[in-house]
Write a protein that holds these residues in place. Sequence first.
Motif, short mmCIF file in Angstrom:
data_model
loop_
_atom_site.label_atom_id
_atom_site.label_comp_id
_atom_site.label_asym_id
_atom_site.label_seq_id
_atom_site.Cartn_x
_atom_site.Cartn_y
_atom_site.Cartn_z
N UNK A 66 0.92 -1.15 0.06
CA UNK A 66 0.09 -0.10 -0.02
C UNK A 66 1.05 1.19 -0.07
N UNK A 67 1.61 1.58 -1.09
CA UNK A 67 2.58 2.50 -0.98
C UNK A 67 1.62 3.96 -1.39
N UNK A 68 2.32 5.14 -1.10
CA UNK A 68 1.71 6.35 -1.46
C UNK A 68 2.27 6.83 -3.07
N UNK A 69 3.27 6.43 -3.46
CA UNK A 69 3.70 6.50 -4.62
C UNK A 69 4.54 5.36 -5.18
N UNK A 70 3.90 5.23 -6.66
CA UNK A 70 4.73 4.21 -7.57
C UNK A 70 5.78 5.07 -8.25
N UNK A 71 7.35 4.96 -8.16
CA UNK A 71 8.15 5.74 -8.82
C UNK A 71 8.64 4.79 -9.90
N UNK A 94 -0.63 7.07 -7.03
CA UNK A 94 -0.34 8.09 -8.10
C UNK A 94 1.19 7.47 -8.47
N UNK A 95 1.23 7.67 -9.83
CA UNK A 95 2.58 7.24 -10.36
C UNK A 95 3.55 8.53 -11.00
N UNK A 96 4.73 8.38 -10.53
CA UNK A 96 5.97 9.34 -10.93
C UNK A 96 6.51 8.70 -11.90
N UNK A 336 23.25 13.10 -6.50
CA UNK A 336 22.24 12.46 -5.67
C UNK A 336 21.73 12.97 -4.78
N UNK A 337 22.52 13.90 -3.90
CA UNK A 337 21.96 14.66 -2.73
C UNK A 337 20.87 15.52 -2.99
N UNK A 338 21.22 16.16 -4.17
CA UNK A 338 20.05 17.27 -4.57
C UNK A 338 18.86 16.55 -5.02
N UNK A 339 19.13 15.58 -5.73
CA UNK A 339 17.86 14.88 -6.60
C UNK A 339 17.18 14.01 -5.45
N UNK A 340 17.53 13.30 -4.41
CA UNK A 340 16.85 12.64 -3.47
C UNK A 340 15.90 13.69 -2.68
N UNK A 341 16.49 14.89 -2.42
CA UNK A 341 15.61 15.89 -1.80
C UNK A 341 14.25 16.32 -2.69
N UNK A 342 14.88 16.60 -3.90
CA UNK A 342 13.87 17.10 -4.86
C UNK A 342 12.83 16.23 -5.20
N UNK A 343 13.19 14.77 -5.30
CA UNK A 343 12.10 13.70 -5.49
C UNK A 343 11.07 13.68 -4.32
N UNK A 344 11.87 13.66 -3.23
CA UNK A 344 11.01 13.46 -1.98
C UNK A 344 9.94 14.63 -2.00
N UNK A 345 10.31 15.77 -2.16
CA UNK A 345 9.34 16.89 -2.27
C UNK A 345 8.24 16.71 -3.44
N UNK A 346 8.77 16.34 -4.35
CA UNK A 346 7.78 16.18 -5.60
C UNK A 346 6.58 14.95 -5.29
N UNK A 347 7.07 13.87 -4.60
CA UNK A 347 6.26 12.77 -4.13
C UNK A 347 5.33 13.45 -3.24
N UNK A 349 4.26 16.39 -3.01
CA UNK A 349 3.36 17.46 -3.59
C UNK A 349 2.14 16.48 -4.30
N UNK A 350 2.66 15.52 -5.25
CA UNK A 350 2.06 14.67 -6.08
C UNK A 350 0.73 13.80 -5.18
N UNK A 351 1.14 13.40 -4.08
CA UNK A 351 0.22 12.62 -3.21
C UNK A 351 -1.01 13.63 -2.70
N UNK A 352 -0.41 14.86 -2.39
CA UNK A 352 -1.42 16.09 -2.13
C UNK A 352 -2.37 16.40 -3.11
N UNK A 353 -1.81 16.44 -4.33
CA UNK A 353 -2.53 16.72 -5.50
C UNK A 353 -3.88 15.96 -5.80
N UNK A 354 -3.13 14.35 -5.69
CA UNK A 354 -4.16 13.32 -6.04
C UNK A 354 -5.36 13.52 -5.00
#
Length: 371
Positions: A66-71, A94-96, A336-347, A349-354
Motif C-alpha cells: 500500500x505505497x503512497x507513490x509508485x516511482x 499515483x505514479x511518478x 544524488x543528494x540534491x535529487x533525493x531531496x527534490x524527488x521527496x518533495x515532488x512525491x 506534492x503529487x500525493x497531496x494533489x491526488x
Amino acid sequence: MALRLTQAWGERAIDSQLVLGRSEGAMRSEWPALSYSSLAVRGLATARFETLWMILRLPGEIRRQRPDILFCAGNTYTVVAVAMKLLLGNDCPPIVAKVSNDLTRRDLVGPARWGYRWWLRLQGRFIDQFVGMASPMSSEIANAMQLPASAVAIINDPAITVADLSQTARTRALRYGAPQGRRYIAVGRLVAQKNFALLIRAFAAMAGPQDCLTILGDGPERAPLTRLIAHLGMTGQVHMPGHIGPVMEQLRESDVFVLSSDYEGVPAVIIEALAVGLVIVATDCSVSMASLLEDGALGELVPRRSTWCLEQAMRAAAVRISDAGRARRQASRFTVEHAADAYAALFARTVADVRKAPNPKNNSRVADAMS
C-alpha cells in the motif's frame, strides 16, 4: 539511478522499497544494504520476459505494501506503470515516472515511429507526474505526451555524489603528460541504441599504434562487435572487459570519453566524465546534449551515425585539454543528494494533489518509492 536514490532516501529516513523484476545482476553485490523486494520466484529465470512478469506480479506487491507513490525510474518501464493503472484502477497509487531516454526517436521509421508517438500520448493520460532529467527535456516531454507544463518537473539526473566530486580532484592529473598513446573509453550496454560499431570503425580509422579503446558494458551485441574488431585488425587495441565495477574508477584512468549513441536522455556517464575532467566527444543524440557540453565548451558534439565526423572529433580530442574546473562545476548540478531531496518533495506534492482530486487514491504510507 534507482539504487542511488533508494540509498539516499534511506539515509533521510524515507520509507522506500526497491522492487525488482529479477534478482540477478552485476550491480546487486555493490548495493547489499538496500531494502529489496524481488518479484522473482526461486528457480524461475525471468530475464527473457521480465516486463510481463512485473505486470503479473506487481499488483499483488502494491496491494500488500500500500505505497503512497509508485516511482518508475525510467521510461523503459512505463508500460508496467500504465498496466498498474489499468489493472488496479482507483487502488493504484499515483505514479511518478522519470523520462530517461530521448522521445524523438529518430532511429524509428514509418509505422514504428507513429506507434511510438501514440504510446507516448497514452502515457500522458495515465501517469500522474513526469520528470525530465535536464531543463531542455521539459518541452520535449510536454509536447510528446500532450501535457500541460505543470505535469512535467525537472530534476537533474542523479548521476554522481558529492563524494565523487571530491575524489576526482585528487586523481585526474595523473594521466596528462604520459608518453603512451591516448586512452579512449565508452560505457554502455552492448545494444543497437549505443551504436558501438560506429565507434569502433571511427577509432580504427584514426588510432595511432599506442592508442586504445575500452568499451565497458555487456549485452547481446558482444559477438558481432567482437567480429567487427577482428575484421578491422583492432583486437589488440579495442577491449570489451564487460562490467568490471564502478565506472568512475575506470574513467579516471582514461583521457577521452566517447558517446556514439543513436538516442539518449541525459546519460549518467556523461556527467561522470565531466566530473573526472575528461575530454568528451558525443553524438547529437539527445535534446539535452548541447546544454550538457555547454555548446562545445566542454566537449565536441557530432552528428549521429557519421563515422567520418566521429573520427575527426576523436582525432582532435587527442590534443585537446579539458577545462576540468568548468566541467566539474557542470557536473556538480547532477548530484544524488540534491535529487533525493527534490524527488521527496515532488512525491509529497503529487500525493497531496491526488488526494485533493474528486476521487482520491486510498494510500497509507509516505514516500514509498518502487521501481
